[in-house]
Design an enzyme around this catalytic site. Structure first.
Site, PDB file in Angstrom:
ATOM      1  N   TYR A 135       2.238  -8.239   9.772  1.00  0.00           N
ATOM      2  CA  TYR A 135       1.706  -8.699   8.492  1.00  0.00           C
ATOM      3  C   TYR A 135       2.101 -10.155   8.248  1.00  0.00           C
ATOM      4  O   TYR A 135       1.272 -11.004   7.899  1.00  0.00           O
ATOM      5  CB  TYR A 135       2.241  -7.805   7.370  1.00  0.00           C
ATOM      6  CG  TYR A 135       1.828  -8.234   5.988  1.00  0.00           C
ATOM      7  CD1 TYR A 135       0.509  -8.131   5.582  1.00  0.00           C
ATOM      8  CD2 TYR A 135       2.768  -8.730   5.080  1.00  0.00           C
ATOM      9  CE1 TYR A 135       0.121  -8.521   4.299  1.00  0.00           C
ATOM     10  CE2 TYR A 135       2.386  -9.113   3.800  1.00  0.00           C
ATOM     11  CZ  TYR A 135       1.062  -9.005   3.415  1.00  0.00           C
ATOM     12  OH  TYR A 135       0.683  -9.395   2.147  1.00  0.00           O
TER      13      TYR A 135
ATOM     14  N   LYS B 258      -0.350 -13.535   7.892  1.00  0.00           N
ATOM     15  CA  LYS B 258      -0.433 -14.388   6.697  1.00  0.00           C
ATOM     16  C   LYS B 258      -0.026 -15.832   7.031  1.00  0.00           C
ATOM     17  O   LYS B 258      -0.567 -16.779   6.448  1.00  0.00           O
ATOM     18  CB  LYS B 258       0.435 -13.821   5.567  1.00  0.00           C
ATOM     19  CG  LYS B 258      -0.074 -12.487   5.005  1.00  0.00           C
ATOM     20  CD  LYS B 258      -1.421 -12.598   4.304  1.00  0.00           C
ATOM     21  CE  LYS B 258      -1.803 -11.314   3.574  1.00  0.00           C
ATOM     22  NZ  LYS B 258      -3.124 -11.361   2.948  1.00  0.00           N
TER      23      LYS B 258
HETATM   24  N1  NAP Z   1       0.770  -6.034  -3.539  1.00  0.00           N
HETATM   25  C1  NAP Z   1       1.607  -6.996  -3.179  1.00  0.00           C
HETATM   26  O1  NAP Z   1       2.840  -6.947  -3.483  1.00  0.00           O
HETATM   27  C2  NAP Z   1       1.120  -8.169  -2.386  1.00  0.00           C
HETATM   28  C3  NAP Z   1       2.047  -9.215  -2.110  1.00  0.00           C
HETATM   29  C4  NAP Z   1       1.616 -10.323  -1.407  1.00  0.00           C
HETATM   30  C5  NAP Z   1       0.293 -10.403  -0.996  1.00  0.00           C
HETATM   31  N2  NAP Z   1      -0.593  -9.389  -1.270  1.00  0.00           N
HETATM   32  C6  NAP Z   1      -1.982  -9.544  -0.789  1.00  0.00           C
HETATM   33  O2  NAP Z   1      -2.895  -9.315  -1.848  1.00  0.00           O
HETATM   34  C7  NAP Z   1      -4.125  -8.792  -1.325  1.00  0.00           C
HETATM   35  C8  NAP Z   1      -4.530  -7.562  -2.134  1.00  0.00           C
HETATM   36  O3  NAP Z   1      -3.520  -6.583  -2.008  1.00  0.00           O
HETATM   37  P1  NAP Z   1      -3.330  -5.380  -3.034  1.00  0.00           P
HETATM   38  O4  NAP Z   1      -1.891  -5.333  -3.364  1.00  0.00           O
HETATM   39  O5  NAP Z   1      -4.321  -5.453  -4.116  1.00  0.00           O
HETATM   40  O6  NAP Z   1      -3.622  -4.145  -2.055  1.00  0.00           O
HETATM   41  P2  NAP Z   1      -4.546  -2.861  -2.194  1.00  0.00           P
HETATM   42  O7  NAP Z   1      -4.480  -2.301  -3.580  1.00  0.00           O
HETATM   43  O8  NAP Z   1      -4.187  -1.993  -1.036  1.00  0.00           O
HETATM   44  O9  NAP Z   1      -6.025  -3.451  -1.989  1.00  0.00           O
HETATM   45  C9  NAP Z   1      -6.436  -3.951  -0.736  1.00  0.00           C
HETATM   46  C10 NAP Z   1      -7.933  -4.133  -0.765  1.00  0.00           C
HETATM   47  O10 NAP Z   1      -8.341  -4.591   0.546  1.00  0.00           O
HETATM   48  C11 NAP Z   1      -9.417  -3.771   0.971  1.00  0.00           C
HETATM   49  N3  NAP Z   1      -9.573  -3.737   2.425  1.00  0.00           N
HETATM   50  C12 NAP Z   1      -8.714  -3.257   3.368  1.00  0.00           C
HETATM   51  N4  NAP Z   1      -9.281  -3.356   4.588  1.00  0.00           N
HETATM   52  C13 NAP Z   1     -10.507  -3.905   4.413  1.00  0.00           C
HETATM   53  C14 NAP Z   1     -11.570  -4.248   5.270  1.00  0.00           C
HETATM   54  N5  NAP Z   1     -11.519  -4.037   6.593  1.00  0.00           N
HETATM   55  N6  NAP Z   1     -12.693  -4.825   4.742  1.00  0.00           N
HETATM   56  C15 NAP Z   1     -12.790  -5.036   3.410  1.00  0.00           C
HETATM   57  N7  NAP Z   1     -11.835  -4.688   2.533  1.00  0.00           N
HETATM   58  C16 NAP Z   1     -10.707  -4.143   3.032  1.00  0.00           C
HETATM   59  C17 NAP Z   1      -9.097  -2.393   0.397  1.00  0.00           C
HETATM   60  O11 NAP Z   1     -10.241  -1.558   0.434  1.00  0.00           O
HETATM   61  P3  NAP Z   1     -10.132   0.076   0.500  1.00  0.00           P
HETATM   62  O12 NAP Z   1      -9.897   0.536  -0.909  1.00  0.00           O
HETATM   63  O13 NAP Z   1     -11.472   0.450   1.055  1.00  0.00           O
HETATM   64  O14 NAP Z   1      -8.986   0.387   1.413  1.00  0.00           O
HETATM   65  C18 NAP Z   1      -8.683  -2.808  -1.011  1.00  0.00           C
HETATM   66  O15 NAP Z   1      -9.830  -3.064  -1.787  1.00  0.00           O
HETATM   67  C19 NAP Z   1      -3.878  -8.516   0.165  1.00  0.00           C
HETATM   68  O16 NAP Z   1      -4.418  -9.571   0.923  1.00  0.00           O
HETATM   69  C20 NAP Z   1      -2.349  -8.520   0.281  1.00  0.00           C
HETATM   70  O17 NAP Z   1      -1.905  -8.925   1.546  1.00  0.00           O
HETATM   71  C21 NAP Z   1      -0.207  -8.280  -1.958  1.00  0.00           C
END
Ligand code: NAP
Length: 252
Positions: free
Chosen positions: A166, A170
């Protein structure tokens, strides 16, 4: 559609931070294109936004599937003709804290397929639509976990974290952000800025975690996680080739 309307595509917008970004950007008057790989989940998200009187449409987009990406670009071209902003938010982490010396490269590859190659493919496919706007923005959802500087700094909050697939994906997103931003500075007819954003630790289902568990361990609400990406998307902001979060600059 009249070019005065801002049209913003968010990938992975059916839930989590992506959904919240769609909601907030929509509240600022953008027409939001809710990117979701799953039609049912995407349609449900759009319904929730329409109920809030936000202009929203569903766009099927699986960022690991070039056919799906190209179809999405074609559809946006036919229906809207341009894009004002692309928010590359879709992401996964499959590492499960397996140490670098033991983490299977297949897992690392899958992280890269979504987080890096998917982001690059989507950006390349949407660029012609972004170039149709006089001013456009590309916002890449990165993470402080991708900061090489923080990974090597004992005082940093991610020093002890070990999700190297991961983190490397990034870090690659960050490099793509800088290089694309520099390339696009030479455009004559349009201004396209490219920036990377860290949402902080946010209580979502990311990485298969229960949001309640994340919350009890300091995970922030999605409203806060969406903040920096939304600021960049809606403000008359000229930042380019930056990496930031709601508190300020994040070290690359
Ligand atoms: N949460 C944190 O603490 C955190 C921290 C730093 C960075 N981020 C970044 O923020 C972003 C959003 O994360 P989140 O926390 O909102 O996670 P999340 O709730 O798991 O949402 C992830 C989203 O990405 C979609 N996705 C996964 N694989 C995909 C694919 N092949 N094509 C299109 N869509 C896809 C998922 O769709 P499905 O519902 O179909 O699986 C979901 O809509 C990510 O890039 C993550 O790395 C998050």
């Amino acid at each position: 559609m009249n070019q005065t309307k801002k049209v913003t595509l968010i990938t992975g917008a059916n839930k989590g931070i992506g959904f919240e970004i769609a909601k907030q950007v929509g509240e600022h008057g953008h027409h939001v294109l809710v990117g979701s790989r799953d039609e049912k989940r995407g349609a449900e998200a759009v319904k929730q936004l329409l109920d809030l009187e936000i202009e929203a449409d569903f766009i099927q987009i699986d960022v690991t599937n070039k056919e799906s990406i190209n179809k999405a670009a074609e559809l946006i071209k036919e229906k809207y003709g341009y894009l004002t902003a692309l928010i590359n938010n879709a992401g996964i982490s499959l590492d499960k804290f397996i140490v670098p010396s033991k983490l299977d490269t297949e897992i690392i590859r899958q992280d890269f397929d979504v987080n890096f190659f998917g982001l690059v493919d989507t950006t390349q496919a949407m660029l012609p639509l972004l170039k149709k706007s006089t001013k456009a923005k590309i916002i890449n959802m990165s993470s402080m976990m991708g900061s090489l500087n923080m990974a090597a700094t004992p005082e940093s909050e991610v020093y002890h974290a070990s999700v190297v697939g991961y983190q490397a994906s990034k870090a690659a997103v960050n490099m793509f952000t800088i290089k694309l931003a520099k390339e696009l500075e030479d455009l004559k007819e349009t201004t396209i800025t490219v920036n990377a954003v860290d949402p902080g630790m946010v209580a979502t289902e990311f990485g298969g975690v229960d949001p309640e568990f994340s919350r009890s361990h300091g995970g922030k609400p999605v409203e806060e996680g969406a903040k920096r990406a939304v600021e960049l998307a809606v403000n008359d902001d000229t930042s380019n080739a930056t990496f930031s979060n709601a508190e300020g600059v994040v070290a690359w």
